[in-house]
Design an enzyme around this catalytic site. Structure first.
Site, PDB file in Angstrom:
ATOM      1  N   HIS A  89       0.916  -1.404  -0.058  1.00 61.93           N
ATOM      2  CA  HIS A  89       0.001  -0.021   0.026  1.00 61.93           C
ATOM      3  C   HIS A  89       0.940   1.188   0.106  1.00 61.93           C
ATOM      4  O   HIS A  89       0.765   2.278  -0.960  1.00 61.93           O
ATOM      5  CB  HIS A  89      -0.991  -0.092   1.142  1.00 61.93           C
ATOM      6  CG  HIS A  89      -1.574   1.461   1.381  1.00 61.93           C
ATOM      7  ND1 HIS A  89      -2.419   1.966   0.498  1.00 61.93           N
ATOM      8  CD2 HIS A  89      -1.407   2.187   2.457  1.00 61.93           C
ATOM      9  CE1 HIS A  89      -2.626   3.169   1.151  1.00 61.93           C
ATOM     10  NE2 HIS A  89      -2.045   3.276   2.318  1.00 61.93           N
ATOM     11  N   HIS A 122       4.136   6.760   5.603  1.00 59.68           N
ATOM     12  CA  HIS A 122       2.826   7.397   5.894  1.00 59.68           C
ATOM     13  C   HIS A 122       2.089   6.602   7.005  1.00 59.68           C
ATOM     14  O   HIS A 122       1.590   7.217   7.810  1.00 59.68           O
ATOM     15  CB  HIS A 122       2.178   8.107   4.879  1.00 59.68           C
ATOM     16  CG  HIS A 122       1.164   7.159   4.313  1.00 59.68           C
ATOM     17  ND1 HIS A 122       1.498   6.045   3.175  1.00 59.68           N
ATOM     18  CD2 HIS A 122      -0.189   6.601   4.683  1.00 59.68           C
ATOM     19  CE1 HIS A 122       0.412   5.474   2.778  1.00 59.68           C
ATOM     20  NE2 HIS A 122      -0.501   5.883   3.528  1.00 59.68           N
ATOM     21  N   GLU A 149       0.933   5.365  12.518  1.00 60.89           N
ATOM     22  CA  GLU A 149      -0.499   4.828  12.876  1.00 60.89           C
ATOM     23  C   GLU A 149      -0.616   3.204  13.257  1.00 60.89           C
ATOM     24  O   GLU A 149      -1.084   2.824  14.030  1.00 60.89           O
ATOM     25  CB  GLU A 149      -1.306   5.278  11.586  1.00 60.89           C
ATOM     26  CG  GLU A 149      -2.899   4.957  11.808  1.00 60.89           C
ATOM     27  CD  GLU A 149      -3.374   5.803  13.080  1.00 60.89           C
ATOM     28  OE1 GLU A 149      -4.624   6.051  12.734  1.00 60.89           O
ATOM     29  OE2 GLU A 149      -2.733   6.536  13.653  1.00 60.89           O
ATOM     30  N   ASP A 150       0.038   2.508  12.509  1.00 60.08           N
ATOM     31  CA  ASP A 150      -0.339   1.124  12.274  1.00 60.08           C
ATOM     32  C   ASP A 150       0.860   0.136  13.010  1.00 60.08           C
ATOM     33  O   ASP A 150       0.654  -0.886  12.777  1.00 60.08           O
ATOM     34  CB  ASP A 150      -0.557   0.700  10.738  1.00 60.08           C
ATOM     35  CG  ASP A 150      -1.849   1.222  10.131  1.00 60.08           C
ATOM     36  OD1 ASP A 150      -2.617   1.669  11.182  1.00 60.08           O
ATOM     37  OD2 ASP A 150      -1.820   1.356   8.999  1.00 60.08           O
ATOM     38  N   ASP A 184      -2.490   8.455  -0.946  1.00 57.12           N
ATOM     39  CA  ASP A 184      -2.925   7.549  -0.305  1.00 57.12           C
ATOM     40  C   ASP A 184      -4.261   7.028  -0.426  1.00 57.12           C
ATOM     41  O   ASP A 184      -4.873   5.934  -0.601  1.00 57.12           O
ATOM     42  CB  ASP A 184      -2.666   7.759   1.189  1.00 57.12           C
ATOM     43  CG  ASP A 184      -3.223   7.099   2.150  1.00 57.12           C
ATOM     44  OD1 ASP A 184      -3.317   5.737   2.277  1.00 57.12           O
ATOM     45  OD2 ASP A 184      -4.166   7.650   3.275  1.00 57.12           O
ATOM     46  N   ASP A 197     -18.890  19.061 -25.090  1.00 58.79           N
ATOM     47  CA  ASP A 197     -17.576  18.878 -24.765  1.00 58.79           C
ATOM     48  C   ASP A 197     -17.324  17.487 -24.136  1.00 58.79           C
ATOM     49  O   ASP A 197     -16.474  17.048 -23.410  1.00 58.79           O
ATOM     50  CB  ASP A 197     -16.837  19.827 -23.925  1.00 58.79           C
ATOM     51  CG  ASP A 197     -17.691  19.925 -22.360  1.00 58.79           C
ATOM     52  OD1 ASP A 197     -18.752  19.096 -22.377  1.00 58.79           O
ATOM     53  OD2 ASP A 197     -17.209  20.604 -21.623  1.00 58.79           O
TER      54      ASP A 197
HETATM   55 MN    MN Z   1      -2.491   4.612   3.886  1.00 53.75          MN
END
Ligand code: MN
Length: 511
Positions: free
Chosen positions: A52, A76, A80-81, A144, A265
């Site tokens: 990811h 990133h 958090e994880d 992300d 268009d």
């Molecule tokens: Mn992410």
């Protein structure tokens, strides 16, 4: 290291940019660090989790090939994880990257819960602006989200709809506002398909049919325009393509009560040249040979769209009186239509620090302009205030609610802003997951969880010193007043007892 160096080659070759040795080394370290940190974690698709951040980093790198930003994208989700802390990222990669990762983590805490609540959306928007004052944070967050949208099918259906709705209401408009057309289009179509599969299918069918129906005539037109421009000695490239994506067609059809013949268009010829004067020259030549549709000439070069989009647009009749839209722009304008603010920054770069500052400034200007789009005068006034919101902070509840507080506000202010009762019963707080005190000052993007006691808190005069909002101060004063009265009352009662009890008759005392 062998495994990573081969992986690294694939990774780097996905980003069309020549990095120098230092940059390459940074990217190798970040890739390696991310893989180790996420080791053993799986995505819902069954893939290694590290897939990811790697794919998100490729998405970001494709429009914004800046090694620092790509490295931060690789990292990133670590804060958090995984067990790895922000401090470790800072030690390993320095302040700048750690700050970017922290910004993305904080943005990730914001949840779009109830889109009917305008106050909430307003706060959410402020929160986004305040937290992502560095445009790179927003680029990472968008990359992300785009990768998450591409792999949405592996999530349960209710979650898919929730994420897609949030993308449609929050992320796609931000991508559009930043002029990143490529991301906006893809985010919109992926979300639209998830939120309303039936409408998506119908609209796509309509678009495909129209495209097929007009394929022959547009190719003829392309040949004809090319021949004329060459005869006039112009240098150019020409492409044809569907201008409208499914979602933007759907929205336009709503406006024209479903009549696709009114939408000119859908498909356009795009003429790409080197300079602005050539754009105008080509427009002149085209109008000399094809009759323009009145009122359809748009000069977005002289007057760019608010997101910076530049191009000349015209619609002309061919010999069979069919209408074609023709767009004329320079290759740089074409690039910017896809990559928006990311292209601006990357190409304007001469002195890195200089351009960083100016991009930050233009990012803030962009977002202020966005605020100016609001039509309601009250909202407009509010948006002016936001302009000066350097003295405001946005703090989150554990559920992702945004609280707008003055800078310098404390846990006490936060608790009272959530609920009066919470303020009266607080005994402590967790700030970003760590134990804190109720007197602690809060900072931009903090996530605060108030720890409640069953018994009411003992509120002292010190609280008044710490509280910055009039709301909290009023509630504290009210408590103190009542509490003082209580003490006086109790002392009076005590004295009453002391003095009178012994002299009371027996049957009274029994009561
Ligand atoms: Mn992410």
């Amino acid at each position: 290291m062998q495994r990573n160096s081969t992986g690294m080659k694939t990774f780097l070759s996905s980003i069309p940019h020549q990095f120098n040795k230092d940059e390459e080394r940074l990217l190798v370290r970040a890739l390696d660090f991310a893989r180790k940190a996420h080791e053993g974690q799986k995505r819902k698709s069954g893939e290694e989790f590290a897939m990811h951040p790697e794919n998100a980093a490729i998405i970001v790198g494709q429009i914004f090939p800046d090694a620092t930003t790509i490295a931060a994208t690789l990292l990133h989700d670590i804060n958090e994880d995984t067990e790895v802390s922000l401090g470790e990222i800072k030690n390993e990669f320095g302040e700048e990257i750690a700050k970017l990762v922290d910004g993305v983590t904080k943005l990730g805490k914001v949840r779009l819960r109830n889109s009917k609540d305008t106050n909430y959306i307003e706060n959410l928007r402020k929160m986004f602006i305040a937290t992502s004052e560095d445009v790179r944070v927003m680029l990472i967050k968008l990359g992300d989200r785009l990768h998450n949208m591409r792999t949405l099918e592996f999530l349960p259906e209710d979650k898919q709809v929730k994420i897609a709705t949030e993308t449609l209401e929050m992320y796609a408009p931000i991508a559009g506002r930043l002029g990143i057309g490529a991301w906006k289009d893809e985010l919109e179509d992926l979300s639209f398909e998830t939120v309303d599969a039936k409408a998506f299918k119908e609209t796509k069918k309509l678009l495909d049919e129209e495209f097929e129906r007009r394929d022959r005539s547009i190719k003829d037109m392309q040949k004809e325009v090319s021949r004329i421009l060459r005869a006039e000695g112009m240098k150019f490239d020409m492409i044809t393509g569907r201008v409208k994506r499914v979602y933007s067609l759907y929205k336009k059809l709503e406006k024209y009560s479903g009549d696709i013949s009114k939408i000119y268009d859908l498909i356009a010829l795009r003429v790409i040249t080197k300079s602005t004067p050539e754009c105008y020259a080509i427009l002149g030549i085209i109008h000399k040979h094809f009759q323009p549709v009145p009122g359809r000439v748009k000069d977005f070069i002289a007057t760019p769209k608010p997101n910076g989009y530049q191009s000349l647009h015209t619609s002309v009749f061919d010999k069979d009186k069919r209408v074609f839209e023709i767009q004329i722009r320079t290759d740089l304008m074409d690039e910017e239509a896809e990559r928006g603010i990311a292209a601006h920054w990357f190409y304007a770069e001469s002195d890195k620090n200089d351009s960083l500052e100016s991009t930050r400034a233009s990012w803030m200007k962009e977002l202020r302009a966005w605020q100016d789009d609001v039509t309601n005068p009250e909202e407009y006034l509010e948006s002016l205030k936001i302009d000066f919101f350097r003295d405001r902070i946005f703090v989150l509840t554990p559920k992702g609610d945004v609280k707008d507080l003055p800078s310098g506000a404390s846990v006490i202010d936060f608790a009272f802003s959530v609920h009066t009762d919470l303020g009266y019963h607080m005994m402590g707080a967790k700030i970003n997951g760590k134990m804190g005190k109720i007197y602690d000052e809060l900072h931009q993007g903090d996530v605060v969880e108030i720890i409640k006691n069953k018994k009411p808190a003992t509120i002292s005069r010190d609280w008044l010193e710490v509280a910055k909002t009039s709301h909290a101060r009023n509630l504290i004063r009210r408590y103190l007043n009542e509490h003082d009265k209580g003490i006086v009352q109790r002392i009076r009662e005590l004295r009453l007892q002391d003095i009178k009890m012994p002299s009371l008759p027996k049957f009274f005392r029994k009561k």
